[in-house]
Design a protein around this motif. Structure first.
Motif, PDB file in Angstrom:
ATOM      1  N   UNK A 128      47.585  34.586  40.699  1.00  0.00           N
ATOM      2  CA  UNK A 128      48.164  33.447  39.675  1.00  0.00           C
ATOM      3  C   UNK A 128      46.790  32.460  40.436  1.00  0.00           C
ATOM      4  N   UNK A 129      46.475  32.817  40.986  1.00  0.00           N
ATOM      5  CA  UNK A 129      45.044  31.851  41.522  1.00  0.00           C
ATOM      6  C   UNK A 129      43.318  32.578  40.458  1.00  0.00           C
ATOM      7  N   UNK A 130      43.872  33.327  39.638  1.00  0.00           N
ATOM      8  CA  UNK A 130      43.199  33.466  39.103  1.00  0.00           C
ATOM      9  C   UNK A 130      41.649  33.977  38.805  1.00  0.00           C
ATOM     10  N   UNK A 131      42.733  35.100  39.402  1.00  0.00           N
ATOM     11  CA  UNK A 131      42.053  37.104  39.491  1.00  0.00           C
ATOM     12  C   UNK A 131      42.674  37.842  39.208  1.00  0.00           C
ATOM     13  N   UNK A 132      41.697  38.654  39.145  1.00  0.00           N
ATOM     14  CA  UNK A 132      42.037  39.873  37.777  1.00  0.00           C
ATOM     15  C   UNK A 132      43.823  40.613  38.114  1.00  0.00           C
ATOM     16  N   UNK A 133      44.704  41.318  37.277  1.00  0.00           N
ATOM     17  CA  UNK A 133      45.518  42.045  37.970  1.00  0.00           C
ATOM     18  C   UNK A 133      45.041  43.116  37.935  1.00  0.00           C
ATOM     19  N   UNK A 134      44.088  43.686  37.502  1.00  0.00           N
ATOM     20  CA  UNK A 134      43.934  45.133  38.023  1.00  0.00           C
ATOM     21  C   UNK A 134      42.082  45.126  38.352  1.00  0.00           C
ATOM     22  N   UNK A 135      42.277  45.452  39.483  1.00  0.00           N
ATOM     23  CA  UNK A 135      40.837  45.823  40.452  1.00  0.00           C
ATOM     24  C   UNK A 135      40.241  47.179  40.940  1.00  0.00           C
ATOM     25  N   UNK A 136      39.482  47.380  40.252  1.00  0.00           N
ATOM     26  CA  UNK A 136      39.222  49.139  41.160  1.00  0.00           C
ATOM     27  C   UNK A 136      38.118  48.410  41.917  1.00  0.00           C
ATOM     28  N   UNK A 137      37.814  48.734  42.956  1.00  0.00           N
ATOM     29  CA  UNK A 137      36.447  48.624  43.132  1.00  0.00           C
ATOM     30  C   UNK A 137      35.084  49.363  42.389  1.00  0.00           C
ATOM     31  N   UNK A 138      34.289  47.931  42.646  1.00  0.00           N
ATOM     32  CA  UNK A 138      33.193  48.036  41.903  1.00  0.00           C
ATOM     33  C   UNK A 138      31.845  48.566  42.723  1.00  0.00           C
ATOM     34  N   UNK A 139      31.241  49.160  42.918  1.00  0.00           N
ATOM     35  CA  UNK A 139      30.207  50.314  43.168  1.00  0.00           C
ATOM     36  C   UNK A 139      28.951  49.045  43.967  1.00  0.00           C
TER      37      UNK A 139
END
Ligand SMILES: Nc1nc2c(c(=O)[nH]1)N[C@H]1C(S)=C(S)[C@@H](COP(=O)(O)O)O[C@H]1N2
Ligand SMILES: [Mo]
Length: 532
Positions: free
Chosen positions: A413-424
């Motif tokens: 709801x704050x604008x972050x993505x629903x799906x978020x795998x850790x990035x390298x």
């Protein structure tokens, strides 16, 4: 000799000063009574204290847009919460001085202002997850006390015999010195009472709303198959480089809790429900009786900027989550686990990630110690490969199986993505940026992570030179970070060192610079050093 002041002018400035002071005192009493109300309600069985000042601060955190939260996390770091509370106190002080001065002439309007302010506290309190009496009682008590003190002190001070009020009704009569003294004593008494009462209530609350003793009493079971101690080779043995396992006290902390939730393990229950065939509840004792597993896992925050500190690695002990979901029988179509914490945080995790074989868990211990209170005692969720905001619910009490289409966790709801795998990501920790060093061989070292994919290679670049391979320390699991070092033959001058890594699937870290919002920062970390 000074000329005597014009009596009216003296009276006016004095009366304003008295008004501002009365306003401040009324607010101080309100704050103190709010603390007292919170302490009393906890004593009477409320699940958590709900003092209005904290509730307003907490409400402000919820309402703060994501970008501003990012600014706060970046600029204040772990001090962002004290900065926020200071802001709340300053606001209270300013409004209360205004109300006190306003009350000199317009008592009804000032009463309205104080009441409106009290109402804000009450509304904020009602947005908190403290149900029942403990939810509204402290704020209501605080609001009423503020209004009563503001009104009665104002009326008393405006008796002609006290401060010969300007513009007040009936401001005529004989001033008797005894009256003024009595009034000033009452002011002093009110202030002292607010201070002692407020601090006393806070101390009472801190001793009663405190799970440290309950945490100390937890006897941790052994893992069914304890992990072996790791070889020393997981660390490049570079002095100043942080240890492979982050000590609990140094582990970063990111959450929205102004006061750390105190969850008594004797009352803790985890509900698993929603789109399942067999909903059930688990107590803490039940959880500890399950076969527990150990797992080494690096946890990262999506708010971590390039080269930032919000990443830590620990050995966790807990119950694997997948068997619990299977026991509940996840229905077809349920693609999200919406977890809720004791403090009302909601976090949405893909069901698929938990059931695809990775070691998702309900952790009860961290680096051999019962989970620290700030890190979620008595129980937190962890899912390898996902950022904390979509997986690592601390103080977790509820798992609802639902769909991404229907529900979303708080951060989404704050604008972050629903799906978020850790990035390298990769980071140079040694030397620090801006260091001045002597020419010769300088050991450069740091960490790299591509959680759940693992780290296959790290390279360092000096200025615009070629990328050279760094030496990797031994790998633990793909779910943990990997430390690295590089013996750099440094020549005099100003140099820029840059790092990049390749994950376990062979994919090179992207150089494209992206901000943390909406799903994690990318880009290479660089440092500047001067070689003399
Ligand atoms: N209850 C609760 N759990 C939470 C959060 C929170 O704000 N409240 N923040 C999440 C985020 S954004 C991260 S990165 C991790 C951080 O865990 P740590 O504080 O133990 O490092 O916790 C997650 N779990
Ligand atoms: Mo996070």
């Amino acid at each position: 000799m000074e000329a005597p002041k014009e009596p009216q002018a003296e009276a006016r400035s004095t009366t304003w000063l008295v008004g501002g002071f009365i306003g401040l005192l009324a607010a101080a009493v309100g704050v103190a009574v709010g603390e007292l109300g919170a302490a009393v309600s906890v004593e009477l069985g409320a699940s958590a204290p709900n003092a209005p000042v904290v509730a307003v601060g907490q409400w402000a955190i919820d309402l703060t847009p994501a970008w501003l939260k990012e600014v706060a996390i970046r600029n204040f770091g772990s001090h962002d919460k004290s900065a926020l509370l200071t802001g709340v106190y300053i606001t209270i002080a300013v409004v209360s001085v205004l109300a006190g001065v306003l009350a000199r002439r317009y008592l009804a309007a000032a009463t309205g202002l104080a009441a409106a302010f009290g109402l804000v506290g009450l509304i904020a309190a009602l947005t908190r997850p403290v149900v029942g009496f403990g939810g509204w009682f402290p704020a209501l008590l605080a609001g009423v006390a503020t209004v009563v003190v503001l009104r009665s002190l104002t009326v008393w001070s405006q008796r002609a015999s006290v401060f010969g009020a300007v513009g007040a009704v009936g401001a005529v009569g004989q001033r008797e010195p005894g009256d003024r003294r009595r009034f000033l004593l009452a002011l002093f008494g009110t202030g002292a009472g607010a201070l002692v009462g407020g601090l006393g209530s806070r101390a009472w609350l801190d001793s009663r709303y405190n799970v440290a003793p309950a945490r100390a009493a937890v006897v941790l079971p052994e893992a069914s198959e304890p992990l072996p101690a790791l070889p020393a080779s997981v660390h490049p043995n570079v002095p100043d480089l942080e240890p492979f396992f982050t000590p609990n006290a140094q582990f970063y902390r990111v959450d929205t809790a102004l006061t750390v939730p105190q969850v008594d393990p004797r009352n803790w229950m985890l509900r698993i429900h929603g789109l399942v065939d067999r909903p059930f509840e688990v107590s803490f004792a039940d959880l500890l009786r399950m076969p527990l597993e150990e797992h080494d896992l690096t946890l990262t925050c999506v708010s971590n900027t390039i080269g930032g500190p919000y990443c830590g690695n620990a050995r966790w002990l807990g119950a694997p989550l997948a068997p619990l979901l299977r026991q509940a029988g996840v229905r077809a179509g349920a693609d999200q686990i919406l977890s809720t914490s004791f403090d009302g945080m909601t976090i949405g995790t893909p069901v698929e990630a938990v059931l695809d074989g990775r070691q998702a868990m309900l952790a009860v211990a961290m680096n051999g110690q019962t989970l620290p209170v700030e890190h979620g005692f008595p129980c937190r969720m962890l899912v390898p490969g996902l950022y904390g905001y979509v997986s690592a619910t601390k103080w977790v009490v509820d798992l609802e199986l639902t769909t991404f289409a229907k529900d979303a966790g708080f951060w989404v709801g704050e604008g972050w993505s629903q799906q978020a795998p850790v990035k390298t990501a990769s980071r140079i920790d040694v030397p620090g940026t801006g260091a001045s060093l002597k020419a010769g061989t300088i050991v450069v070292a740091g960490v790299a992570w591509a959680t759940h994919r693992g780290v296959a290679g790290v390279e360092v670049q000096v200025d615009k030179g070629p990328w050279v391979t760094a030496e990797l320390a031994a790998s633990d699991t793909p779910d943990t970070w990997r430390q690295w070092s590089y013996a750099w033959p440094a020549t005099t001058g100003q140099h820029t060192l840059t790092v990049r890594c390749t994950d376990g699937t062979g994919t090179l870290q992207t150089p494209v610079v992206q901000d943390t919002l909406p799903d994690g920062a990318t880009g290479y970390h660089s440092i500047q050093v001067t070689i003399g």
